[in-house]
Design a protein around this motif. Sequence first.
Motif, mmCIF file in Angstrom:
data_model
loop_
_atom_site.group_PDB
_atom_site.id
_atom_site.type_symbol
_atom_site.label_atom_id
_atom_site.label_comp_id
_atom_site.label_asym_id
_atom_site.label_seq_id
_atom_site.Cartn_x
_atom_site.Cartn_y
_atom_site.Cartn_z
ATOM 1 N N LEU A 142 0.830 -1.206 0.000
ATOM 2 C CA LEU A 142 0.000 0.000 0.000
ATOM 3 C C LEU A 142 0.865 1.257 0.000
ATOM 4 N N VAL A 143 1.956 1.246 0.765
ATOM 5 C CA VAL A 143 2.762 2.449 0.996
ATOM 6 C C VAL A 143 3.730 2.710 -0.156
ATOM 7 N N GLY A 144 4.451 1.668 -0.611
ATOM 8 C CA GLY A 144 5.432 1.822 -1.675
ATOM 9 C C GLY A 144 6.647 2.616 -1.251
ATOM 10 N N GLY A 145 7.433 3.065 -2.243
ATOM 11 C CA GLY A 145 8.657 3.809 -1.953
ATOM 12 C C GLY A 145 9.701 2.906 -1.331
ATOM 13 N N ALA A 146 10.137 3.261 -0.138
ATOM 14 C CA ALA A 146 11.058 2.431 0.638
ATOM 15 C C ALA A 146 10.645 2.509 2.091
ATOM 16 N N ALA A 147 10.808 1.410 2.804
ATOM 17 C CA ALA A 147 10.402 1.389 4.208
ATOM 18 C C ALA A 147 11.129 0.277 4.933
ATOM 19 N N LEU A 148 11.308 0.466 6.229
ATOM 20 C CA LEU A 148 11.816 -0.569 7.112
ATOM 21 C C LEU A 148 10.632 -1.238 7.790
ATOM 22 N N GLY A 149 10.521 -2.547 7.619
ATOM 23 C CA GLY A 149 9.474 -3.316 8.281
ATOM 24 C C GLY A 149 10.046 -4.063 9.469
ATOM 25 N N THR A 150 9.439 -3.889 10.630
ATOM 26 C CA THR A 150 9.866 -4.617 11.829
ATOM 27 C C THR A 150 8.700 -5.458 12.336
ATOM 28 N N GLY A 151 8.891 -6.101 13.510
ATOM 29 C CA GLY A 151 7.939 -7.130 13.918
ATOM 30 C C GLY A 151 8.082 -8.286 12.939
ATOM 31 N N ARG A 152 6.958 -8.731 12.365
ATOM 32 C CA ARG A 152 7.050 -9.734 11.297
ATOM 33 C C ARG A 152 7.090 -9.071 9.924
ATOM 34 N N GLY A 153 7.361 -7.757 9.922
ATOM 35 C CA GLY A 153 7.489 -6.984 8.698
ATOM 36 C C GLY A 153 6.371 -5.998 8.470
ATOM 37 N N GLU A 154 5.331 -6.080 9.332
ATOM 38 C CA GLU A 154 4.133 -5.274 9.085
ATOM 39 C C GLU A 154 4.197 -3.880 9.697
ATOM 40 N N ARG A 155 5.138 -3.632 10.629
ATOM 41 C CA ARG A 155 5.262 -2.311 11.251
ATOM 42 C C ARG A 155 6.269 -1.499 10.446
ATOM 43 N N LEU A 156 5.785 -0.465 9.782
ATOM 44 C CA LEU A 156 6.592 0.232 8.783
ATOM 45 C C LEU A 156 7.099 1.586 9.260
ATOM 46 N N THR A 157 8.341 1.873 8.915
ATOM 47 C CA THR A 157 8.916 3.203 9.026
ATOM 48 C C THR A 157 9.377 3.592 7.630
ATOM 49 N N GLU A 158 8.746 4.614 7.062
ATOM 50 C CA GLU A 158 9.107 5.001 5.698
ATOM 51 C C GLU A 158 10.519 5.587 5.677
ATOM 52 N N LEU A 159 11.228 5.301 4.579
ATOM 53 C CA LEU A 159 12.629 5.690 4.443
ATOM 54 C C LEU A 159 12.806 6.671 3.291
ATOM 55 N N GLU A 160 13.758 7.570 3.446
ATOM 56 C CA GLU A 160 14.102 8.514 2.394
ATOM 57 C C GLU A 160 14.980 7.820 1.360
ATOM 58 N N VAL A 161 14.714 8.079 0.094
ATOM 59 C CA VAL A 161 15.538 7.557 -0.997
ATOM 60 C C VAL A 161 16.018 8.744 -1.821
ATOM 61 N N GLY A 162 17.342 8.854 -1.972
ATOM 62 C CA GLY A 162 17.916 10.037 -2.596
ATOM 63 C C GLY A 162 18.165 9.933 -4.084
ATOM 64 N N GLY A 163 17.730 8.860 -4.702
ATOM 65 C CA GLY A 163 17.946 8.710 -6.134
ATOM 66 C C GLY A 163 17.146 7.544 -6.661
ATOM 67 N N SER A 164 17.444 7.131 -7.884
ATOM 68 C CA SER A 164 16.764 5.990 -8.474
ATOM 69 C C SER A 164 17.771 4.868 -8.701
ATOM 70 N N PHE A 165 17.272 3.633 -8.748
ATOM 71 C CA PHE A 165 18.118 2.460 -8.889
ATOM 72 C C PHE A 165 17.556 1.574 -9.995
ATOM 73 N N SER A 166 18.450 0.957 -10.756
ATOM 74 C CA SER A 166 18.059 0.059 -11.837
ATOM 75 C C SER A 166 18.265 -1.384 -11.399
ATOM 76 N N TRP A 167 17.267 -2.215 -11.703
ATOM 77 C CA TRP A 167 17.280 -3.617 -11.280
ATOM 78 C C TRP A 167 16.940 -4.521 -12.461
ATOM 79 N N VAL A 168 17.412 -5.757 -12.373
ATOM 80 C CA VAL A 168 16.989 -6.826 -13.261
ATOM 81 C C VAL A 168 16.496 -7.974 -12.387
ATOM 82 N N PHE A 169 15.372 -8.564 -12.769
ATOM 83 C CA PHE A 169 14.804 -9.681 -12.019
ATOM 84 C C PHE A 169 14.718 -10.899 -12.925
ATOM 85 N N ALA A 170 15.328 -11.991 -12.487
ATOM 86 C CA ALA A 170 15.290 -13.244 -13.230
ATOM 87 C C ALA A 170 14.183 -14.113 -12.650
#
Length: 299
Positions: A142-170
């Motif tokens: 729901l939130v998107g962007g970047a975030a740190l998930g704690t607990g079992r991953g569901e408790r979110l702290t949104e994170l600042e991202v200072g640029g863009s990154f390129s990825w490849v997924f196999a």
Amino acid sequence: MSVTVRVPAKVNVQLAVGGARPDGFHDLANVFLAVGLHDEVTVRPAPSLTLTCSGPDAGQVPLDRTNLAARAAELLAARHGISPDVHIHIDKDIPVAGGMAGGSADGAGALLACDALWGLGSSREELLSICAELGSDVPFSLVGGAALGTGRGERLTELEVGGSFSWVFAVADGGLSTPAVYGEFDRLNEGVSVPDPVASPPLLDALRTGDVLALADAVSNDLQPAALSLRPSLADTLAVGTAAGALAALVSGSGPTTAFLVKDEDAAETVASALRASGTCRAARVAGAPAVGARVVAG
């Protein structure tokens, strides 16, 4: 009348996993990054709750009440005392059972779409509460962007991202069960004192500054040994992407999709071409990050 929501996939740039808890879950320090592969979820009024799916791997998607999209509609409707009489269609482009939160994305997408269709105007906090009830990865979808998930991953702290990154997924043939991968993690760590999971300060700094080389040095996935134990052939895919120039290579979440961080879009095409030619994966997809979270695109 219908409402369509677009929702992104994710990659875990850090997945630090603690030991098994009494409830069977694991405490996590889970750094999510939303990437530009998307599902679109469309809802419209119907006599009863029904579900269809199209796109790659659509045949692997459950079309009953076990689907998180259907469960999202039911939970939202129950909170407001209404009947979940909608048809949900998923146009799927996120790999199925691939460690990229495709099912979680559909749950978040259906939740936001139904809220808009029914004119409920739910607060962000209410929607996130329902997301957490649906599953550990759903709030981030729901939130998107970047975030740190704690607990079992569901408790979110949104994170600042200072640029863009390129990825490849196999994309690998077949999927891997997330519970099976966690079970293998527990087996591999039997008798070992597993440290409490902590987010990596260098990784958080790399995201904040947009430093792709620093991010490549910092990415990690504690589930990767378990995924490789269950699917040893993934090591060949990782080796191909690395040899083709990827700055970092890792299993995405619980796998079996593998993720390759690259310098730029040109490098992404080079790595993707090498992966496609290698025969070690079914497909290779290029995507940028970060991507925005679930959002209404029609209706």
